[in-house]
Scaffold this motif. Sequence first.
Motif, PDB file in Angstrom:
ATOM      1  N   MET A   1     -41.434 -17.918  13.188  1.00 53.53           N
ATOM      2  CA  MET A   1     -41.613 -17.082  14.360  1.00 53.53           C
ATOM      3  C   MET A   1     -42.748 -16.100  14.081  1.00 53.53           C
ATOM      4  SD  MET A   1     -38.824 -14.692  16.335  1.00 53.53           S
ATOM      5  CE  MET A   1     -37.728 -16.028  16.686  1.00 53.53           C
ATOM      6  N   SER A   2     -43.622 -15.921  15.044  1.00 58.50           N
ATOM      7  CA  SER A   2     -44.778 -15.049  14.843  1.00 58.50           C
ATOM      8  C   SER A   2     -44.369 -13.573  14.909  1.00 58.50           C
ATOM      9  CB  SER A   2     -45.845 -15.334  15.894  1.00 58.50           C
ATOM     10  OG  SER A   2     -45.412 -14.895  17.170  1.00 58.50           O
ATOM     11  N   GLU A   3     -45.247 -12.736  14.398  1.00 53.42           N
ATOM     12  CA  GLU A   3     -45.005 -11.282  14.405  1.00 53.42           C
ATOM     13  C   GLU A   3     -44.912 -10.763  15.836  1.00 53.42           C
ATOM     14  OE1 GLU A   3     -44.098  -7.739  12.765  1.00 53.42           O
ATOM     15  OE2 GLU A   3     -44.468  -9.570  11.631  1.00 53.42           O
ATOM     16  N   ARG A   4     -45.721 -11.329  16.715  1.00 57.36           N
ATOM     17  CA  ARG A   4     -45.721 -10.917  18.126  1.00 57.36           C
ATOM     18  C   ARG A   4     -44.374 -11.227  18.790  1.00 57.36           C
ATOM     19  NH1 ARG A   4     -50.916 -12.297  21.811  1.00 57.36           N
ATOM     20  NH2 ARG A   4     -50.760 -10.461  23.111  1.00 57.36           N
ATOM     21  N   SER A   5     -43.835 -12.415  18.499  1.00 55.65           N
ATOM     22  CA  SER A   5     -42.538 -12.807  19.058  1.00 55.65           C
ATOM     23  C   SER A   5     -41.419 -11.924  18.522  1.00 55.65           C
ATOM     24  CB  SER A   5     -42.231 -14.259  18.724  1.00 55.65           C
ATOM     25  OG  SER A   5     -43.190 -15.103  19.285  1.00 55.65           O
ATOM     26  N   LYS A   6     -41.477 -11.609  17.231  1.00 63.31           N
ATOM     27  CA  LYS A   6     -40.468 -10.726  16.633  1.00 63.31           C
ATOM     28  C   LYS A   6     -40.496  -9.345  17.281  1.00 63.31           C
ATOM     29  CE  LYS A   6     -40.387 -12.847  12.057  1.00 63.31           C
ATOM     30  NZ  LYS A   6     -40.729 -12.662  10.646  1.00 63.31           N
ATOM     31  N   GLU A   7     -41.706  -8.826  17.513  1.00 63.26           N
ATOM     32  CA  GLU A   7     -41.823  -7.507  18.143  1.00 63.26           C
ATOM     33  C   GLU A   7     -41.278  -7.543  19.565  1.00 63.26           C
ATOM     34  OE1 GLU A   7     -45.173  -4.207  19.424  1.00 63.26           O
ATOM     35  OE2 GLU A   7     -45.794  -5.954  18.276  1.00 63.26           O
ATOM     36  N   PHE A   8     -41.583  -8.607  20.308  1.00 62.82           N
ATOM     37  CA  PHE A   8     -41.078  -8.743  21.673  1.00 62.82           C
ATOM     38  C   PHE A   8     -39.556  -8.796  21.678  1.00 62.82           C
ATOM     39  CE2 PHE A   8     -39.600 -11.776  24.952  1.00 62.82           C
ATOM     40  CZ  PHE A   8     -39.788 -10.970  26.058  1.00 62.82           C
ATOM     41  N   LEU A   9     -38.965  -9.613  20.804  1.00 60.24           N
ATOM     42  CA  LEU A   9     -37.506  -9.732  20.751  1.00 60.24           C
ATOM     43  C   LEU A   9     -36.842  -8.436  20.313  1.00 60.24           C
ATOM     44  CD1 LEU A   9     -37.130 -13.330  19.299  1.00 60.24           C
ATOM     45  CD2 LEU A   9     -36.729 -12.571  21.649  1.00 60.24           C
ATOM     46  N   PHE A  10     -37.469  -7.722  19.362  1.00 57.52           N
ATOM     47  CA  PHE A  10     -36.930  -6.429  18.946  1.00 57.52           C
ATOM     48  C   PHE A  10     -36.914  -5.453  20.123  1.00 57.52           C
ATOM     49  CE2 PHE A  10     -37.708  -2.068  17.571  1.00 57.52           C
ATOM     50  CZ  PHE A  10     -36.576  -1.848  16.810  1.00 57.52           C
ATOM     51  N   ASN A  11     -38.017  -5.379  20.864  1.00 53.03           N
ATOM     52  CA  ASN A  11     -38.089  -4.470  22.007  1.00 53.03           C
ATOM     53  C   ASN A  11     -37.161  -4.895  23.127  1.00 53.03           C
ATOM     54  OD1 ASN A  11     -40.039  -2.430  21.224  1.00 53.03           O
ATOM     55  ND2 ASN A  11     -41.491  -4.109  21.148  1.00 53.03           N
ATOM     56  N   LEU A  12     -36.971  -6.202  23.303  1.00 56.07           N
ATOM     57  CA  LEU A  12     -36.028  -6.689  24.291  1.00 56.07           C
ATOM     58  C   LEU A  12     -34.602  -6.274  23.899  1.00 56.07           C
ATOM     59  CD1 LEU A  12     -36.645  -8.331  26.826  1.00 56.07           C
ATOM     60  CD2 LEU A  12     -35.958 -10.367  25.593  1.00 56.07           C
ATOM     61  N   GLY A  13     -34.281  -6.380  22.612  1.00 56.05           N
ATOM     62  CA  GLY A  13     -32.969  -5.946  22.131  1.00 56.05           C
ATOM     63  C   GLY A  13     -32.774  -4.441  22.261  1.00 56.05           C
ATOM     64  N   PHE A  14     -33.819  -3.675  21.920  1.00 56.26           N
ATOM     65  CA  PHE A  14     -33.734  -2.226  22.056  1.00 56.26           C
ATOM     66  C   PHE A  14     -33.505  -1.838  23.517  1.00 56.26           C
ATOM     67  CE2 PHE A  14     -35.866   1.851  22.866  1.00 56.26           C
ATOM     68  CZ  PHE A  14     -35.077   2.672  22.064  1.00 56.26           C
ATOM     69  N   GLY A  15     -34.230  -2.492  24.413  1.00 53.18           N
ATOM     70  CA  GLY A  15     -34.029  -2.240  25.842  1.00 53.18           C
ATOM     71  C   GLY A  15     -32.629  -2.614  26.280  1.00 53.18           C
ATOM     72  N   GLY A  16     -32.075  -3.681  25.695  1.00 53.39           N
ATOM     73  CA  GLY A  16     -30.711  -4.078  26.020  1.00 53.39           C
ATOM     74  C   GLY A  16     -29.686  -3.043  25.597  1.00 53.39           C
ATOM     75  N   VAL A  17     -29.913  -2.442  24.434  1.00 50.18           N
ATOM     76  CA  VAL A  17     -29.008  -1.385  23.966  1.00 50.18           C
ATOM     77  C   VAL A  17     -29.083  -0.173  24.897  1.00 50.18           C
ATOM     78  CG1 VAL A  17     -28.603   0.267  22.088  1.00 50.18           C
ATOM     79  CG2 VAL A  17     -29.030  -2.134  21.559  1.00 50.18           C
ATOM     80  N   VAL A  18     -30.293   0.210  25.258  1.00 51.10           N
ATOM     81  CA  VAL A  18     -30.467   1.339  26.181  1.00 51.10           C
ATOM     82  C   VAL A  18     -29.812   1.025  27.522  1.00 51.10           C
ATOM     83  CG1 VAL A  18     -32.184   2.646  27.504  1.00 51.10           C
ATOM     84  CG2 VAL A  18     -32.552   2.212  25.076  1.00 51.10           C
ATOM     85  N   ALA A  19     -30.037  -0.193  28.016  1.00 55.27           N
ATOM     86  CA  ALA A  19     -29.454  -0.598  29.298  1.00 55.27           C
ATOM     87  C   ALA A  19     -27.922  -0.588  29.231  1.00 55.27           C
ATOM     88  CB  ALA A  19     -29.965  -1.978  29.688  1.00 55.27           C
ATOM     89  N   ALA A  20     -27.364  -1.043  28.125  1.00 53.29           N
ATOM     90  CA  ALA A  20     -25.907  -1.058  27.986  1.00 53.29           C
ATOM     91  C   ALA A  20     -25.334   0.358  27.986  1.00 53.29           C
ATOM     92  CB  ALA A  20     -25.511  -1.790  26.701  1.00 53.29           C
ATOM     93  N   LEU A  21     -26.008   1.275  27.312  1.00 50.88           N
ATOM     94  CA  LEU A  21     -25.538   2.663  27.290  1.00 50.88           C
ATOM     95  C   LEU A  21     -25.607   3.289  28.677  1.00 50.88           C
ATOM     96  CD1 LEU A  21     -27.154   3.878  23.939  1.00 50.88           C
ATOM     97  CD2 LEU A  21     -24.728   3.429  24.387  1.00 50.88           C
ATOM     98  N   VAL A  22     -26.702   3.053  29.380  1.00 52.06           N
ATOM     99  CA  VAL A  22     -26.842   3.605  30.733  1.00 52.06           C
ATOM    100  C   VAL A  22     -25.829   2.953  31.673  1.00 52.06           C
ATOM    101  CG1 VAL A  22     -28.405   3.819  32.707  1.00 52.06           C
ATOM    102  CG2 VAL A  22     -29.252   4.233  30.395  1.00 52.06           C
ATOM    103  N   PHE A  23     -25.603   1.651  31.511  1.00 51.91           N
ATOM    104  CA  PHE A  23     -24.622   0.952  32.341  1.00 51.91           C
ATOM    105  C   PHE A  23     -23.223   1.541  32.139  1.00 51.91           C
ATOM    106  CE2 PHE A  23     -21.650  -2.546  33.199  1.00 51.91           C
ATOM    107  CZ  PHE A  23     -22.025  -2.850  34.510  1.00 51.91           C
TER     108      PHE A  23
END
Length: 128
Positions: A1-23
């Motif tokens: 997996m490329s570094e770019r894909s890892k960064e995207f998935l990390f940010n997607l996961g971070f956004g998911g955590v934020v979204a879950a807390l706000v939800f």
Amino acid sequence: MSERSKEFLFNLGFGGVVAALVFALEISRGRALLISLCNCLFVAAVLLLGVGGIKGVRNKGAFDVMGFGIKSAAETFIPALKRGEKETFLEYRDRKDMSRKSADGMLLAGAVYLALSALVLIIYQIMK
């Protein structure tokens, strides 16, 4: 997996955590399910797009003058911070350019959350 894909998935996961807390916060306040879902996705999108935008602007050198000024002022008032010969602004900028990372993954993850938020808003408006 490329570094770019890892960064995207990390940010997607971070956004998911934020979204879950706000939800969870929205549901605890007694809001409707679709409204809470739209709000939590939008908050994640704004957070990722805002920070990603600032990171992108920083990568273009918008804050270099301020950083160099603060570093120079600190070295003037605290001589122990000096490391050898005084660094010029161009040397400072070149050194910073080597350590910068792309903001693409964060901006793309924010765009995904914004699109999902818009989709949930459209579904809410149709069902209303």
